[in-house]
Every structure is written in structure tokens, then in C-alpha cells.
Write an enzyme that holds these catalytic residues in place. Structure first.
Site, short mmCIF file in Angstrom:
data_model
loop_
_atom_site.label_atom_id
_atom_site.label_comp_id
_atom_site.label_asym_id
_atom_site.label_seq_id
_atom_site.Cartn_x
_atom_site.Cartn_y
_atom_site.Cartn_z
N SER A 1 0.80 -1.24 0.00
CA SER A 1 0.00 0.00 0.00
C SER A 1 0.82 1.28 0.00
O SER A 1 0.25 2.37 -0.07
CB SER A 1 -0.95 0.01 1.20
OG SER A 1 -1.98 -0.93 1.02
N LYS B 1 0.07 3.82 -2.63
CA LYS B 1 -0.97 4.85 -2.53
C LYS B 1 -0.39 6.26 -2.37
O LYS B 1 -1.12 7.25 -2.56
CB LYS B 1 -1.91 4.51 -1.38
CG LYS B 1 -2.74 3.26 -1.67
CD LYS B 1 -3.38 2.67 -0.44
CE LYS B 1 -4.07 1.35 -0.82
NZ LYS B 1 -4.43 0.53 0.32
N SER C 1 -5.84 3.24 4.41
CA SER C 1 -5.30 2.36 3.37
C SER C 1 -6.39 1.59 2.62
O SER C 1 -6.24 0.41 2.29
CB SER C 1 -4.29 1.36 3.97
OG SER C 1 -3.35 0.96 3.01
#
Length: 386
Positions: free
Chosen positions: A62, A65, A118
Site C-alpha cells: 500500500s 498509494k 489504506s
């Protein structure tokens, strides 16, 4: 006698064990990290203070991101209303906020869901809104990576799902994060501990008599997955966690002390929190400022045409100070660029060149070189004879 010899031998071995570090132990002052790959970088200068497998390709989970978010901030408006499509609504792997087709949220709330909580579904909605399609947005991500100098990075999705063409490195992630943290909106989001996001009412097409304020609006409270924000670690102010079975436990943490902001990238760690705080403490406590040159210090000289003096000494216009890990000062190289034989008259303080300092082929500082004195031009009759 035997016992005396044995005792002396034992004391000798004991002394050696304290005097000599065990094989494989890190040098004194070097941080011990359990992660497979790490990078400690200065946000302002981009200088790497410590790395381990920094250029080895790994899955970012993640941490992806961060790229999704900075592109959205730069190319969208926080008050844009995003309508969720089928692709985002169908996301079910990993963490999500339960988006459904037709949901309407502010771009800002989707960013909060992506960076704090997330949420995987929010990044797909963000990508389709900013790029017009998932595919276009992925191209934007890769174009941005190239522009930032992320040489070992390839993105295949917006959230970090496993894909053979989705990879990056600790050093590349540090470059990306340092860039993103210079954006005030991004910096504010990643240091936030808790937010409430809101689903907006359906778009009014004029077919209902229901007043907008009477429509049900769904809300959700989100807490940051970055546990360091709740800790008492000095100066902590971001950034993002990431976890998948293949990538392991990952974390990018940032902290600021006395005006210096550092970023620690941790990939695949058994204890990402300790690795991050250990790296940051090392950066603040062990990386000290070192003077490369003092103001008015002699650096070089250059010949002068038609001057009463045949040459002029070049000195540093200012003191140059940089932060360096222990033992790296002797690795610093300098490149001098100077004017070829300037013509008199020359005034003290005139710029006649520059000196650039490099560490591992990367520029870390530069300073102007100036004349250290006035030099008058020769009289005309001397110029004729000379």
C-alpha cells in the site's frame, strides 16, 4: 600452576571478547535493521544517509498509494465530487471502506481513506476520476515515476496488489515520499490521526420532492494505520503503512527535528516500527554537520590577462556545511569550474567560478568561487611591451 595458567588464559579470552566485535556485527553507530530493504533520506536535500538493498526491486504493497494520492492532489480539486464506478465498488481484497456503485464522495475524503485507512477501493475511484480510466491513471503514475527519477519502479495498479509488473525500491520510494511531503496538502493528510468521511446525497435530478437536508448521509470514522503517530517518538509526522503476504510489513515514516525532516523507508520487516524509529534516531543523532569549506577559504587560482598581478586566488564565497554519516567526509569529491583567464580590471568578490561537491557521484553542495582581491589593469604602455 595449572590453575594460574588457566585463569590467565580465561581472562585473556574475556578481554578479546570485549575488545573485538563478533563477526557479522554492524559497526558502531550504524543502525541495526531487520527489514529486507531500507533507505534513510533527507527530505530537503534528497541525500541518502543509510541504505540496505536500497536499489533492489521489491513489492511496495500500500505504499503505492503515496503515488496515487500525490497525483490526485496535483491534478484534481479536493472538493471534486467523485461518483464511484463498478470497478471501485467491486474491490474486495484487503482493506476497504465499502464503496458501492453510484456512491458520491468528495475527492478529499477518498484521499483520507487511502492515506490514513489504506482503503483499496478508494484508490480505484480516485484513479478513474483523475485519469478518466484506470489504464490512463496507471500511465500517469509511471510517467510521474520517470519524471521523479524513480529508475527501478513500475506501477500496475493504484493500491499495491501483487502484479509481476508492480515493483519499486526503497530508494525510489524515498524519492517519491520526499517529493510528496513538500506538498502541504499531502503533508497534512499523512500526519492526521483520525478523520470522519462522508457519503454525499444522490445527485438531485429534479424527480424528488425530498429536501437535500433531509436525505440520509452516511459517515465513517477512520483511524490512521500508522501507529507511530500515536507514539511519543519525537517529531513524527507521517507517512504510510503497507502490508501484503508477498511484500511483508512495510512502512514509510517521517519526522522533523530542529528544522530537519527525514524519511525512513522500511520494506519487509519483522518489526517495522523499531526499524523506522531506529533509523530516524540514527539520522538525527549520528549524522552531524560537516564543513566542506569555510568562507574566504582558498580553493584555486586562475591567470589574469592584462593585470598588474598575473593571477588571482579564488576563495569560497560562503561557508558550505552538509550533514554526513560518520566516515564519509573522505569520500567527498570536488569539481572546480572556473573562468578561463579573466581580463583585468577585477574587483574583489567577483564570481570567477564554482566548486561542486559530490558524494557517490551525486551532488551534495556547491558554492561560488570569487576573487580574493582587486586587480588593476596594466597601463597601456606596459600592455604594449608585455
Amino acid at each position: 600452576m595449572k590453575y594460574k595458567r588457566f585463569i590467565l588464559f580465561f581472562l585473556f579470552c574475556l578481554t578479546l571478547s570485549y575488545a573485538c566485535p563478533a563477526a557479522g556485527e554492524p559497526e558502531k553507530g550504524v543502525p541495526k535493521v531487520k527489514a529486507s530493504a531500507v533507505c534513510l533520506m533527507d527530505v530537503t536535500t534528497g541525500q541518502i544517509y543509510f541504505e540496505k538493498e536500497g536499489n533492489k526491486r521489491r513489492e511496495p504493497a500500500s505504499l503505492t498509494k503515496i503515488m496515487t494520492a500525490i497525483l490526485a492532489i496535483e491534478n484534481g480539486n479536493l472538493k471534486d465530487i467523485v461518483t464511484v464506478g463498478k470497478r471501485a465498488a467491486s474491490v474486495s481484497m484487503g482493506q476497504d471502506i465499502g464503496l458501492r456503485t453510484g456512491d458520491r464522495l468528495y475527492l478529499e475524503d477518498l484521499l483520507k481513506a487511502a492515506l490514513l485507512y489504506s482503503a483499496n477501493d478508494s484508490t480505484v475511484a480516485i484513479g478513474e476520476h483523475i485519469g478518466g480510466s484506470h489504464e490512463v491513471f496507471i500511465k500517469m503514475m509511471n510517467d510521474k515515476a520517470k519524471a521523479l527519477g524513480m529508475k527501478n519502479t513500475s506501477f500496475a495498479n493504484t493500491n499495491g496488489y501483487h502484479h509481476p509488473n508492480h515493483y519499486t525500491t526503497a530508494n525510489d520510494l524515498a524519492i517519491l515520499t520526499c517529493y510528496a511531503l513538500k506538498n502541504p496538502t499531502f503533508a497534512e493528510l499523512v500526519r492526521t490521526k483520525e478523520v470522519t468521511i462522508t457519503w454525499l446525497p444522490p445527485e438531485d435530478n429534479g424527480t424528488t420532492d425530498e429536501k437535500p437536508e433531509e436525505k440520509v448521509v452516511r459517515e465513517k470514522i477512520l483511524h490512521s494505520t500508522n501507529r507511530l503517530l500515536e507514539s511519543d517518538f519525537e517529531g513524527i509526522n507521517g507517512v504510510k503503512t503497507g502490508t501484503t503476504p508477498r511484500a511483508g510489513n512495510c512502512l514509510i515514516a517521517s519526522a522533523t527535528r530542529e528544522g530537519r525532516q527525514l524519511v525512513a523507508v522500511i520494506l519487509n520487516s519483522q518489526n517495522r516500527w523499531d526499524d523506522a524509529t531506529g533509523l530516524l534516531d540514527y539520522g538525527f543523532n549520528d549524522i552531524k554537520p560537516v564543513a566542506l569549506v569555510e568562507k574566504s577559504e582558498y580553493v584555486d587560482k586562475v591567470p589574469v590577462e592584462e593585470g598588474v598581478e598575473k593571477e588571482v586566488r579564488l576563495v569560497a564565497a560562503n561557508k558550505v556545511e552538509v550533514y554526513l554519516p560518520p566516515g564519509e567526509l573522505e569520500l567527498v569529491q570536488k569539481k572546480i569550474h572556473k573562468t578561463v583567464a579573466p581580463k583585468a580590471p577585477i574587483t574583489k568578490g567577483t564570481k570567477l567560478g564554482t566548486v561542486t561537491y559530490l558524494l557517490k557521484d551525486k551532488e551534495i553542495a556547491s558554492v561560488d568561487l570569487v576573487a580574493n582581491q582587486d586587480i588593476e589593469r596594466l597601463p597601456w604602455y606596459r600592455r604594449i611591451f608585455e
